[in-house]
Design a protein around this motif. Structure first.
Motif, PDB file in Angstrom:
ATOM      1  N   ARG B 147       0.820  -1.215   0.000  1.00 38.53           N
ATOM      2  CA  ARG B 147       0.000   0.000   0.000  1.00 38.53           C
ATOM      3  C   ARG B 147       0.855   1.267   0.000  1.00 38.53           C
ATOM      4  O   ARG B 147       0.630   2.208  -0.746  1.00 38.53           O
ATOM      5  N   TRP B 148       1.909   1.241   0.843  1.00 38.56           N
ATOM      6  CA  TRP B 148       2.742   2.444   0.940  1.00 38.56           C
ATOM      7  C   TRP B 148       3.656   2.589  -0.260  1.00 38.56           C
ATOM      8  O   TRP B 148       4.110   3.681  -0.580  1.00 38.56           O
ATOM      9  N   THR B 149       3.926   1.456  -0.925  1.00 40.54           N
ATOM     10  CA  THR B 149       4.700   1.533  -2.166  1.00 40.54           C
ATOM     11  C   THR B 149       3.880   2.226  -3.251  1.00 40.54           C
ATOM     12  O   THR B 149       4.405   3.036  -4.029  1.00 40.54           O
ATOM     13  N   LEU B 150       2.583   1.926  -3.281  1.00 41.68           N
ATOM     14  CA  LEU B 150       1.701   2.621  -4.232  1.00 41.68           C
ATOM     15  C   LEU B 150       1.786   4.126  -4.026  1.00 41.68           C
ATOM     16  O   LEU B 150       1.929   4.904  -4.970  1.00 41.68           O
ATOM     17  N   LEU B 151       1.680   4.514  -2.751  1.00 40.24           N
ATOM     18  CA  LEU B 151       1.689   5.947  -2.440  1.00 40.24           C
ATOM     19  C   LEU B 151       3.034   6.573  -2.824  1.00 40.24           C
ATOM     20  O   LEU B 151       3.092   7.677  -3.372  1.00 40.24           O
ATOM     21  N   ASN B 152       4.103   5.829  -2.539  1.00 36.51           N
ATOM     22  CA  ASN B 152       5.428   6.327  -2.890  1.00 36.51           C
ATOM     23  C   ASN B 152       5.549   6.492  -4.401  1.00 36.51           C
ATOM     24  O   ASN B 152       6.038   7.519  -4.896  1.00 36.51           O
ATOM     25  N   THR B 153       5.091   5.493  -5.153  1.00 34.40           N
ATOM     26  CA  THR B 153       5.162   5.571  -6.617  1.00 34.40           C
ATOM     27  C   THR B 153       4.399   6.791  -7.131  1.00 34.40           C
ATOM     28  O   THR B 153       4.854   7.496  -8.034  1.00 34.40           O
ATOM     29  N   ALA B 154       3.266   7.068  -6.515  1.00 37.64           N
ATOM     30  CA  ALA B 154       2.481   8.226  -6.947  1.00 37.64           C
ATOM     31  C   ALA B 154       3.179   9.538  -6.583  1.00 37.64           C
ATOM     32  O   ALA B 154       3.131  10.494  -7.345  1.00 37.64           O
ATOM     33  N   LEU B 155       3.817   9.580  -5.420  1.00 36.39           N
ATOM     34  CA  LEU B 155       4.228  10.876  -4.877  1.00 36.39           C
ATOM     35  C   LEU B 155       5.732  11.133  -4.777  1.00 36.39           C
ATOM     36  O   LEU B 155       6.126  12.227  -4.384  1.00 36.39           O
ATOM     37  N   PHE B 156       6.593  10.156  -5.086  1.00 32.94           N
ATOM     38  CA  PHE B 156       8.014  10.486  -4.881  1.00 32.94           C
ATOM     39  C   PHE B 156       8.404  11.686  -5.735  1.00 32.94           C
ATOM     40  O   PHE B 156       8.093  11.745  -6.920  1.00 32.94           O
ATOM     41  N   ALA B 157       9.014  12.665  -5.085  1.00 34.47           N
ATOM     42  CA  ALA B 157       9.379  13.887  -5.795  1.00 34.47           C
ATOM     43  C   ALA B 157      10.710  13.708  -6.509  1.00 34.47           C
ATOM     44  O   ALA B 157      10.978  14.344  -7.525  1.00 34.47           O
ATOM     45  N   ASP B 158      11.529  12.851  -5.920  1.00 30.60           N
ATOM     46  CA  ASP B 158      12.853  12.617  -6.493  1.00 30.60           C
ATOM     47  C   ASP B 158      13.370  11.323  -5.872  1.00 30.60           C
ATOM     48  O   ASP B 158      12.643  10.656  -5.121  1.00 30.60           O
ATOM     49  N   GLY B 159      14.592  11.003  -6.154  1.00 33.13           N
ATOM     50  CA  GLY B 159      15.175   9.785  -5.621  1.00 33.13           C
ATOM     51  C   GLY B 159      16.414   9.455  -6.402  1.00 33.13           C
ATOM     52  O   GLY B 159      16.935  10.306  -7.135  1.00 33.13           O
ATOM     53  N   LEU B 160      16.896   8.235  -6.224  1.00 36.63           N
ATOM     54  CA  LEU B 160      18.148   7.858  -6.856  1.00 36.63           C
ATOM     55  C   LEU B 160      18.023   6.550  -7.601  1.00 36.63           C
ATOM     56  O   LEU B 160      17.397   5.607  -7.107  1.00 36.63           O
ATOM     57  N   LEU B 161      18.645   6.524  -8.763  1.00 32.74           N
ATOM     58  CA  LEU B 161      18.928   5.244  -9.406  1.00 32.74           C
ATOM     59  C   LEU B 161      20.428   5.008  -9.277  1.00 32.74           C
ATOM     60  O   LEU B 161      21.230   5.850  -9.691  1.00 32.74           O
ATOM     61  N   ILE B 162      20.764   3.914  -8.660  1.00 30.96           N
ATOM     62  CA  ILE B 162      22.180   3.566  -8.481  1.00 30.96           C
ATOM     63  C   ILE B 162      22.433   2.301  -9.280  1.00 30.96           C
ATOM     64  O   ILE B 162      21.917   1.240  -8.947  1.00 30.96           O
ATOM     65  N   GLU B 183       5.951  22.003  10.863  1.00 35.61           N
ATOM     66  CA  GLU B 183       4.699  21.266  10.706  1.00 35.61           C
ATOM     67  C   GLU B 183       5.005  19.826  10.306  1.00 35.61           C
ATOM     68  O   GLU B 183       6.093  19.508   9.852  1.00 35.61           O
ATOM     69  N   ALA B 184       4.012  18.983  10.502  1.00 33.05           N
ATOM     70  CA  ALA B 184       4.186  17.585  10.134  1.00 33.05           C
ATOM     71  C   ALA B 184       4.183  17.460   8.622  1.00 33.05           C
ATOM     72  O   ALA B 184       3.251  17.889   7.952  1.00 33.05           O
ATOM     73  N   THR B 185       5.254  16.888   8.108  1.00 35.72           N
ATOM     74  CA  THR B 185       5.330  16.716   6.664  1.00 35.72           C
ATOM     75  C   THR B 185       5.506  15.235   6.354  1.00 35.72           C
ATOM     76  O   THR B 185       5.908  14.456   7.201  1.00 35.72           O
ATOM     77  N   ALA B 186       5.188  14.899   5.115  1.00 37.46           N
ATOM     78  CA  ALA B 186       5.400  13.529   4.664  1.00 37.46           C
ATOM     79  C   ALA B 186       6.325  13.558   3.464  1.00 37.46           C
ATOM     80  O   ALA B 186       6.150  14.374   2.561  1.00 37.46           O
ATOM     81  N   SER B 187       7.321  12.719   3.477  1.00 37.85           N
ATOM     82  CA  SER B 187       8.173  12.616   2.295  1.00 37.85           C
ATOM     83  C   SER B 187       8.236  11.157   1.860  1.00 37.85           C
ATOM     84  O   SER B 187       7.953  10.247   2.639  1.00 37.85           O
ATOM     85  N   HIS B 188       8.583  10.971   0.589  1.00 35.68           N
ATOM     86  CA  HIS B 188       8.481   9.639  -0.022  1.00 35.68           C
ATOM     87  C   HIS B 188       9.748   9.321  -0.813  1.00 35.68           C
ATOM     88  O   HIS B 188       9.723   9.273  -2.048  1.00 35.68           O
ATOM     89  N   PRO B 189      10.848   9.115  -0.121  1.00 37.78           N
ATOM     90  CA  PRO B 189      12.096   8.864  -0.852  1.00 37.78           C
ATOM     91  C   PRO B 189      12.055   7.541  -1.615  1.00 37.78           C
ATOM     92  O   PRO B 189      11.488   6.561  -1.131  1.00 37.78           O
ATOM     93  N   ARG B 190      12.630   7.546  -2.787  1.00 36.63           N
ATOM     94  CA  ARG B 190      12.679   6.327  -3.602  1.00 36.63           C
ATOM     95  C   ARG B 190      14.121   6.076  -4.000  1.00 36.63           C
ATOM     96  O   ARG B 190      14.800   6.979  -4.499  1.00 36.63           O
ATOM     97  N   VAL B 191      14.576   4.863  -3.778  1.00 41.03           N
ATOM     98  CA  VAL B 191      15.935   4.489  -4.162  1.00 41.03           C
ATOM     99  C   VAL B 191      15.859   3.191  -4.949  1.00 41.03           C
ATOM    100  O   VAL B 191      15.195   2.239  -4.530  1.00 41.03           O
ATOM    101  N   ILE B 192      16.511   3.179  -6.081  1.00 41.32           N
ATOM    102  CA  ILE B 192      16.533   1.978  -6.919  1.00 41.32           C
ATOM    103  C   ILE B 192      17.987   1.573  -7.130  1.00 41.32           C
ATOM    104  O   ILE B 192      18.806   2.379  -7.579  1.00 41.32           O
ATOM    105  N   VAL B 193      18.302   0.359  -6.757  1.00 40.21           N
ATOM    106  CA  VAL B 193      19.665  -0.147  -6.932  1.00 40.21           C
ATOM    107  C   VAL B 193      19.613  -1.292  -7.932  1.00 40.21           C
ATOM    108  O   VAL B 193      18.881  -2.270  -7.738  1.00 40.21           O
ATOM    109  N   GLU B 194      20.346  -1.144  -9.009  1.00 40.04           N
ATOM    110  CA  GLU B 194      20.446  -2.196 -10.009  1.00 40.04           C
ATOM    111  C   GLU B 194      21.889  -2.680 -10.034  1.00 40.04           C
ATOM    112  O   GLU B 194      22.783  -1.946 -10.460  1.00 40.04           O
ATOM    113  N   ALA B 195      22.106  -3.888  -9.554  1.00 40.42           N
ATOM    114  CA  ALA B 195      23.467  -4.438  -9.538  1.00 40.42           C
ATOM    115  C   ALA B 195      23.595  -5.411 -10.696  1.00 40.42           C
ATOM    116  O   ALA B 195      22.843  -6.383 -10.786  1.00 40.42           O
ATOM    117  N   ALA B 196      24.555  -5.134 -11.555  1.00 39.71           N
ATOM    118  CA  ALA B 196      24.741  -5.968 -12.746  1.00 39.71           C
ATOM    119  C   ALA B 196      25.303  -7.331 -12.352  1.00 39.71           C
ATOM    120  O   ALA B 196      25.736  -7.535 -11.214  1.00 39.71           O
TER     121      ALA B 196
END
Lengths: 250, 446
Positions: B147-162, B183-196
């Motif tokens: 469920r929270w992954t759905l929300l993250n996918t919708a709302l991540f503002a930025d993140g990293l592909l490594i 104030e209370a804020t919510a952030s949605h960090p996204r990190v993607i690691v692709e190891a060859a």
């Protein structure tokens, strides 16, 4: 040094000690002998302050202080030492670190400066050599994976480092082969001096061939039935504990 | 826009959900439009998880649901240096460190310049290379652990592909923090690691915000390890403040890939961690460790779902939980062995240590096996400190607080000693010891 007056105690609702009277003077070695279930180990644990052993009567003075009013750790810092019949394995806690912390706790309580790691290492290496223990014990966890004999030797090592005024050694001889017994006895004898006292709790006379006691007491049914000099131990060895009980009835 | 995204019968909708919907409306459009919309639509239809959802039965999210979260300020352009207030004491010279503030990586042009490594901003990709990014994102699903992954996918503002293409010398350290601004804020960090194939890397994610009460960090990390790749991943939560962390780690291992994963909960008010692992290639091996520390009123809920999808895959899960105060710690682990995963081996070991009468530890190992030819073992125990160990130490003159701390520390040592990264281990020990009684004395024991 130690005065036990009419000490009674129970464990899990069962009366085990039923009025122990015992005086141990400085410089003396006493042996407490008796059959299984006589209360020997209970006495040792009560003196060390084990909480699930309930004192129901009597008193214990250690150098004039009320020993029973002290917490177990305070007793240790005041110079009391219990050598466990079954030393506890503590995985994850280094044997030497524990001992260093114990020594420094005692030194702090006495207002003495703590020993640093370097001094301590030199001290423990010397004591380990004396106890013929391999230096691999430096890196091992407390009693973890030690054989029965190694655990007992480790108890004596701790005693030598902590230099207690009064040591109660609870069946430290059990499970030892003759070589290990000699090493343990040498450790105990090295601590004998006019300012210290030792109580040996044992089943067998064998240990007393190597550590000569000043007094021997026979414990049975939670009471001291008979006391004597070292010849009492030999008598017991020959005639068994029933002889003591029968001789009292007669 | 679909019906679900229209403001409607809002009275029964939780304030947090309304806030997430508002954030969705306020977003800057990017190339992920359709994918994000599909995710948000599902999220709004399904709503926040509740204790009626199977994987959320131990965690009450009512407090989070009742918070009207604001969006954090856009930190993209700030280029802040490493936030000194939360700088970890451990940064080896050969480490690559990237601060991620409110989900925004603070990249400088030198960040990606090292052999065997390629680093990209997800915001840049979402604008310039959305098809590539879309193919990497976890596909939307109705499963309640997603469920929270759905929300993250919708709302991540930025993140990293490594992308890791070689064997890295030093670790990649990602320092997540939140700013809040009162104030209370919510952030949605996204990190993607692709190891060859054949790549090797240590990735450390540290969530260490320096005092933002009631903030929510909904972090999603995806790691895919190619054939024979070796990954060591740490996620450490040592936030001081009463912040809330929901962190989902998606892990996929190809043939003969190996992963050691450590989840360490040492901070925050609520920490929920999910490890959703698929052992997809034969011989893939996962060692997952959880070190869960309940302190004061903290709530820690660790869910591991490990799927054996191929033959000869192995997984081991080692969880050590301690709970003091009125805290609650949950270790919920599930191993699923598919019919084709012949000769799979799995082991689950969970031990809990209760340090106060008002604390609670729940452990729930589950096995779902669809083939006969497997070896699976699990063991779970929860208890208090061993009184005979304690008495032995007291009888040597050690005071009670120190003895207890030493025993707690020893209890957790099974997890600590398996950390390959010595610096990381030392850093975690420091953070851990600070939460045990008589920490001063314990430091001398290291």
């Amino acid at each position: 040094m130690l005065n036990i007056v009419n000490l009674s105690a129970r464990v899990a609702g069962k009366n085990i000690l039923n009025g122990i009277n015992l005086d141990v003077g400085a410089g003396e070695v006493h042996a407490i002998m008796g059959p299984n279930g006589s209360g020997k180990s209970t006495l040792a644990q009560v003196l060390a302050g084990r909480e699930d052993y309930e004192v129901t009567g009597g008193e214990v003075r250690f150098e004039g202080r009320d020993l029973l009013a002290l917490k177990p750790e305070e007793r240790a810092r005041a110079g009391f030492f219990l050598g466990f019949q079954y030393p506890v394995e503590i995985p994850g806690v280094n044997n030497v670190y524990l001992l260093k912390a114990a020594l420094n706790a005692k030194r702090r309580a006495a207002g003495e400066p703590e020993v640093d790691a370097y001094e301590f290492l030199a001290l423990i290496k010397q004591k380990m050599k004396f106890m013929e223990m391999s230096e691999t014990f430096l890196t091992r966890a407390v009693n973890e994976g030690f054989s029965g004999g190694e655990k007992k030797r480790n108890e004596i090592l701790q005693m030598l480092v902590l230099e207690p005024k009064l040591a109660v050694l609870d069946e430290t001889d059990s499970g030892l082969d003759i070589d290990a017994l000699k090493i343990v006895a040498r450790g105990v004898n090295s601590l004998r001096d006019p300012k210290r006292a030792v109580i040996l709790v044992t089943h067998y006379q064998r240990l007393l061939d190597y550590i000569e006691p000043d007094r021997v007491h026979v414990l049975s049914g939670g009471r001291i039935l008979k006391s004597g000099d070292k010849s009492l131990a030999l008598e017991l060895e020959k005639r068994g504990y029933d002889w003591v009980r029968e001789s009292l009835v007669a | 826009m679909s019906a679900a995204l229209r403001p409607g019968a809002a009275a029964s909708v939780a304030p947090a959900q309304r806030a997430f919907e508002a954030a969705w409306r306020a977003r800057a459009p990017d190339g992920l439009g359709f994918l994000r919309e599909a995710a948000m639509e599902r999220f709004l239809r399904l709503g926040l998880p509740t204790q009626r959802d199977e994987t959320w039965r131990y965690t009450n999210l009512r407090r989070i649901a009742g918070t009207n979260f604001g969006a954090p300020a856009d930190r993209k352009a700030s280029g802040d240096p490493w936030p000194s207030a939360v700088a970890p004491e451990y940064v080896p010279a050969n480490a690559l460190c990237i601060a991620i503030v409110d989900g925004h990586p603070q990249l400088d042009p030198a960040s990606g310049l090292r052999a065997g490594l390629e680093i990209r901003s997800l915001r840049d990709m979402a604008n310039a290379d959305a098809a590539t990014l879309a193919a990497l994102l976890v596909p939307p699903s109705d499963a309640d652990e997603l469920r929270w992954t759905l929300l993250n996918t919708a709302l991540f503002a930025d993140g990293l592909l490594i992308r890791v293409t070689g064997r890295l010398d030093g670790p990649v350290i990602l320092l997540h923090s939140m700013t809040g601004g009162g104030e209370a804020t919510a952030s949605h960090p996204r990190v993607i690691v692709e190891a060859a194939d054949g790549a090797a890397a240590t990735i450390i994610e540290r969530h260490a915000d320096g005092g933002v009460p009631a903030a929510l960090c909904n972090a999603v990390t995806q790691i895919r390890a190619g054939e024979n790749a070796t990954i060591e991943h740490y996620r450490l939560f040592d936030a001081e403040a009463a912040s809330n962390h929901i962190a989902t780690l998606h892990l996929r291992l190809a043939q003969e890939a190996r992963c050691k994963q450590f989840t360490i909960a040492l901070g925050g008010s609520l920490v929920r961690t999910d490890l959703l692992a698929s052992l997809e290639g034969s011989g893939a091996a996962l060692d997952a460790y959880a070190l869960l520390v309940g302190h004061l009123a903290r709530h820690v809920d660790c869910l591991n779902v490990v799927r054996h999808e191929a033959p000869h895959t192995t997984s081991a899960q080692t969880a050590r939980s301690i709970a003091s105060g009125t805290s609650r710690v949950v270790f919920n682990s599930k191993v699923v062995v598919a019919a084709r995963a012949k000769h799979a081996e799995s082991r689950q070991s969970s031990r809990g240590l209760l340090l106060s009468p008002d604390a609670e530890i729940d452990t729930r190992p589950q096995l779902e096996i669809h083939t006969d030819e497997v070896k699976c073992a699990h063991g779970a125990t929860t208890g208090r400190l061993d009184p005979s160990m304690l008495f032995y130490m007291l009888s040597r003159g050690i005071d009670r607080a120190t003895a207890q701390s030493l025993l707690v520390y020893a209890f957790l040592a099974d997890v600590l000693t398996d950390m390959s990264d010595a610096g990381m281990r030392a850093s975690i020990e420091t953070a851990l010891i600070a939460q045990l009684p008589d920490s001063q004395v314990l430091r001398a024991f290291r």
